[in-house]
Design an enzyme around this catalytic site. Structure first.
Site, short mmCIF file in Angstrom:
data_model
loop_
_atom_site.label_atom_id
_atom_site.label_comp_id
_atom_site.label_asym_id
_atom_site.label_seq_id
_atom_site.Cartn_x
_atom_site.Cartn_y
_atom_site.Cartn_z
N THR A 14 0.83 -1.21 0.00
CA THR A 14 0.00 0.00 0.00
C THR A 14 0.87 1.26 0.00
O THR A 14 0.70 2.15 -0.85
CB THR A 14 -0.89 0.01 1.27
N VAL A 15 1.81 1.35 0.93
CA VAL A 15 2.59 2.58 1.07
C VAL A 15 3.67 2.67 -0.02
O VAL A 15 3.86 3.73 -0.64
CB VAL A 15 3.22 2.69 2.48
N ARG A 46 8.52 -9.11 -1.94
CA ARG A 46 8.64 -10.57 -1.94
C ARG A 46 8.41 -11.16 -3.32
O ARG A 46 9.16 -12.00 -3.78
CB ARG A 46 7.60 -11.17 -0.98
N LYS A 107 6.21 2.05 12.49
CA LYS A 107 6.12 2.42 13.92
C LYS A 107 6.48 1.28 14.85
O LYS A 107 7.00 1.51 15.95
CB LYS A 107 4.73 2.96 14.26
N GLU A 131 8.31 10.25 9.83
CA GLU A 131 7.06 11.02 9.94
C GLU A 131 5.84 10.14 9.69
O GLU A 131 4.81 10.27 10.37
CB GLU A 131 7.07 12.18 8.92
N GLY A 136 -0.21 8.76 9.95
CA GLY A 136 -0.26 8.77 8.47
C GLY A 136 0.20 10.07 7.85
O GLY A 136 1.36 10.46 7.94
N LYS A 207 2.58 4.16 18.22
CA LYS A 207 2.62 5.57 17.82
C LYS A 207 2.68 6.49 19.05
O LYS A 207 3.39 7.49 19.05
CB LYS A 207 1.39 5.90 16.97
P1 NAP Z 1 1.85 -3.96 2.86
O1 NAP Z 1 0.82 -3.45 1.93
O2 NAP Z 1 1.61 -5.26 3.54
O3 NAP Z 1 3.24 -4.01 2.07
C1 NAP Z 1 4.38 -4.62 2.59
C2 NAP Z 1 5.40 -4.79 1.48
O4 NAP Z 1 6.55 -5.38 2.02
C3 NAP Z 1 4.92 -5.69 0.36
O5 NAP Z 1 5.31 -5.17 -0.87
C4 NAP Z 1 5.64 -7.02 0.62
O6 NAP Z 1 5.98 -7.73 -0.55
C5 NAP Z 1 6.91 -6.52 1.26
N1 NAP Z 1 7.44 -7.52 2.19
C6 NAP Z 1 6.85 -8.05 3.27
N2 NAP Z 1 7.66 -8.95 3.86
C7 NAP Z 1 8.79 -8.99 3.12
C8 NAP Z 1 9.98 -9.73 3.20
N3 NAP Z 1 10.18 -10.62 4.17
N4 NAP Z 1 10.93 -9.50 2.27
C9 NAP Z 1 10.72 -8.60 1.27
N5 NAP Z 1 9.62 -7.87 1.15
C10 NAP Z 1 8.65 -8.07 2.06
O7 NAP Z 1 2.12 -2.92 4.03
P2 NAP Z 1 1.88 -1.36 4.01
O8 NAP Z 1 0.48 -1.09 4.45
O9 NAP Z 1 2.38 -0.78 2.75
O10 NAP Z 1 2.79 -0.92 5.25
C11 NAP Z 1 4.19 -0.80 5.14
C12 NAP Z 1 4.73 -0.11 6.38
O11 NAP Z 1 4.11 1.17 6.51
C13 NAP Z 1 4.42 -0.82 7.69
O12 NAP Z 1 5.46 -0.62 8.59
C14 NAP Z 1 3.16 -0.12 8.19
O13 NAP Z 1 3.00 -0.20 9.58
C15 NAP Z 1 3.47 1.29 7.76
N6 NAP Z 1 2.31 2.17 7.60
C16 NAP Z 1 1.26 1.78 6.85
C17 NAP Z 1 0.20 2.66 6.68
C18 NAP Z 1 -1.00 2.28 5.87
O14 NAP Z 1 -1.96 3.07 5.85
N7 NAP Z 1 -1.02 1.14 5.19
C19 NAP Z 1 0.25 3.92 7.26
C20 NAP Z 1 1.36 4.30 8.01
C21 NAP Z 1 2.40 3.41 8.17
P3 NAP Z 1 4.85 -8.39 -1.52
O15 NAP Z 1 4.01 -7.24 -1.98
O16 NAP Z 1 5.63 -9.01 -2.60
O17 NAP Z 1 4.09 -9.33 -0.65
N1 HSE Z 2 -2.88 0.46 10.48
C1 HSE Z 2 -2.63 1.82 10.72
C2 HSE Z 2 -3.91 2.54 11.07
C3 HSE Z 2 -1.99 2.46 9.51
O1 HSE Z 2 -4.98 1.99 10.80
O2 HSE Z 2 -3.85 3.64 11.61
C4 HSE Z 2 -1.54 3.86 9.74
O3 HSE Z 2 -0.47 3.90 10.64
#
Ligand code: NAP
Ligand code: HSE
Length: 435
Positions: A14-15, A46, A107, A131, A136, A207
């Site tokens: 997603t990010v 992955r 986080k 940040e 977010g 957070k």
């Molecule tokens: P996500 O959609 O699950 O994406 C994770 C990515 O990491 C995927 O591309 C995955 O690969 C890759 N990955 C996971 N395990 C791996 C490994 N062992 N080796 C290599 N690549 C690996 O997660 P996300 O929502 O983008 O979140 C990413 C980070 O941002 C997290 O720390 C989360 O807490 C933080 N965050 C997220 C949000 C939000 O709104 N989503 C907001 C603020 C912060 P594949 O795609 O190939 O499976």
């Molecule tokens: N899973 C987190 C939330 C993503 O719902 O707030 C943003 O940090």
């Protein structure tokens, strides 16, 4: 224009894909603001074959995200994999070992290893920025560590988890089922890879610990955050709360307690009842809101999208732009070694009103048992509602609101009622937010 800043992106979910889209869409504007172009040189995830809706062909691919740290064509590593340890932590440590800056939205990793990583970044004179890890798209870390830098801050609180807020406010508006709304939050990209981190309050606790450290200049103490999520909140609580003039929100609160001379740190994440006329009652969907109180600035309110690809990417790229401009700054707004160690604050003496939900058999004497426990613990009752008919198991919900009493008195009442035949489930206690 100066040389491009070369970045490697680990994690294309997603990010990560949001960051690719943002850097491509706003490339010219970003280059002018940063004083140099931002160029993605390598990416990693992955599954190389996955269609991510973005063209990754211009970038080198690494199967192992940790390998990005050693690449010669990378100035800054952007970690968007997630998880407190594993490849994310190995990559972060590798980045500093190879003298590269690190931007992360993680986080969990910062809450667990932030002090170690900040100290490593300082030792190698490279930036560490996160940040996007808190709230977010809201620039709350920048707001506190730069805009509010001159203030002594004694309290910071707010809505820190978009998924929980989306679930609670959607259940409130539509009466939808918890599980269905959680599934929708996952589909929209708000939830963590393991959504129990969201609904059990752990993500908000990560957070809060980060915010508290920055706001108070305190050493990170994630282990000291009292955490309770929303998994026990039922549609009936939302309905009862509404009848009483409240909505339910998951609130994180961090506060300095100067009661006994030595400053102590209160950190807690809990569902609260919030009066309809309180600003946090109007924070709906995946929106976050953070309130900080400083001795000269007064009360600041930060509000905006707390989760999702666009807002989170916006915060990640803002950090990258800062680095491109040459801004290093201390990760926790002062050198890691200067952060003050603070013990957790006691809470029993704190005064407040609580909502207590009991699940009880519909028979005579139940109310007497509950009110006797309240009397014996010194808890004065403000109101009590029993609504509706018993369910198929002959149980009813009884909701009680206390007057302002010490927290220890409510805990004592719950202790007296433990194992009582007048209760068919553990009561749920939620505090009512004050000013
Ligand atoms: P996500 O959609 O699950 O994406 C994770 C990515 O990491 C995927 O591309 C995955 O690969 C890759 N990955 C996971 N395990 C791996 C490994 N062992 N080796 C290599 N690549 C690996 O997660 P996300 O929502 O983008 O979140 C990413 C980070 O941002 C997290 O720390 C989360 O807490 C933080 N965050 C997220 C949000 C939000 O709104 N989503 C907001 C603020 C912060 P594949 O795609 O190939 O499976
Ligand atoms: N899973 C987190 C939330 C993503 O719902 O707030 C943003 O940090």
């Amino acid at each position: 224009m100066a040389e491009p800043l070369k970045i490697a992106l680990a994690g294309l979910g997603t990010v990560g894909t949001g960051v690719v889209r943002l850097i491509e869409t706003n490339a010219d504007l970003i280059a002018r603001r940063a004083g140099r172009p931002i160029r993605i040189t390598a990416v990693s995830a992955r599954d190389r074959s996955k269609d991510r809706g973005v063209d990754l062909s211009p970038y080198a691919w690494e199967d192992d995200p940790v390998a990005m740290a050693a690449r010669g064509d990378v100035d800054v590593v952007v970690e968007l994999v997630g998880g407190s340890d594993g490849p994310a932590l190995a990559l972060a440590r590798g980045a500093f070992k190879h003298g590269k800056g690190l931007v992360t939205a993680n986080k969990a990793m910062i809450a667990h290893h932030g002090l170690e990583l900040a100290a490593s970044a300082e030792q190698t004179s490279v930036p560490l920025k996160f940040e996007a890890a808190v709230a977010g798209g809201i620039p709350v870390i920048k707001g506190l560590s730069e805009g509010a830098a001159a203030n002594a801050i004694d309290r910071v609180y707010g809505i820190l988890n978009g998924t929980c807020n989306y679930i609670l406010s959607t259940m409130e508006d539509t009466g939808a089922d918890f599980g269905d709304v959680l599934a929708e939050a996952q589909r929209l990209g708000y939830a963590e890879a393991d959504p129990t981190f969201d609904i059990e309050g752990i993500d908000a606790a990560h957070k809060l610990a980060i915010l508290a450290s920055i706001a108070f200049g305190a050493r990170l103490r994630f282990d000291a955050v009292e955490t309770m999520g929303i998994s026990r909140v039922k549609a009936a609580d939302i309905e009862q709360a509404r009848a009483l003039g409240y909505v339910i929100r998951l609130i994180g609160t961090a506060e300095i307690d100067r009661g006994e001379g030595v400053p102590r740190l209160l950190q807690r994440v809990r569902p609260h009842l919030v009066p309809f006329d309180h600003p946090l009652a109007h924070v709906d969907g995946a929106t976050n809101a953070v309130v900080a109180e400083g001795n000269f600035m007064g009360r600041l309110l930060f509000q905006g999208a707390g989760a999702g690809d666009g807002p989170t990417a916006s915060a990640v790229v803002a950090d990258i732009i800062d680095i491109a401009r040459g801004e290093k700054g201390a990760a926790f707004s002062m050198p890691a070694g200067d952060l003050e160690a603070m013990e957790p604050a006691p809470t029993g003496h704190r005064l407040g009103r609580s909502y207590i939900r009991f699940t009880v058999p519909d028979r005579p004497g139940v109310l007497a048992d509950i009110t006797a426990a309240m009397r014996d613990a010194g808890v004065s009752i403000e109101s009590l509602i029993q609504k509706g008919d018993p369910d198929d198991d002959g149980e009813v919900i009884l909701a009680l609101v206390t007057h302002e009493v010490p927290e220890s008195a409510v805990s004592e009442a719950m202790r007296i009622l433990e194992g009582s035949h007048s209760l068919t489930a553990q009561p749920l206690v939620m505090q009512i937010i004050g000013d």
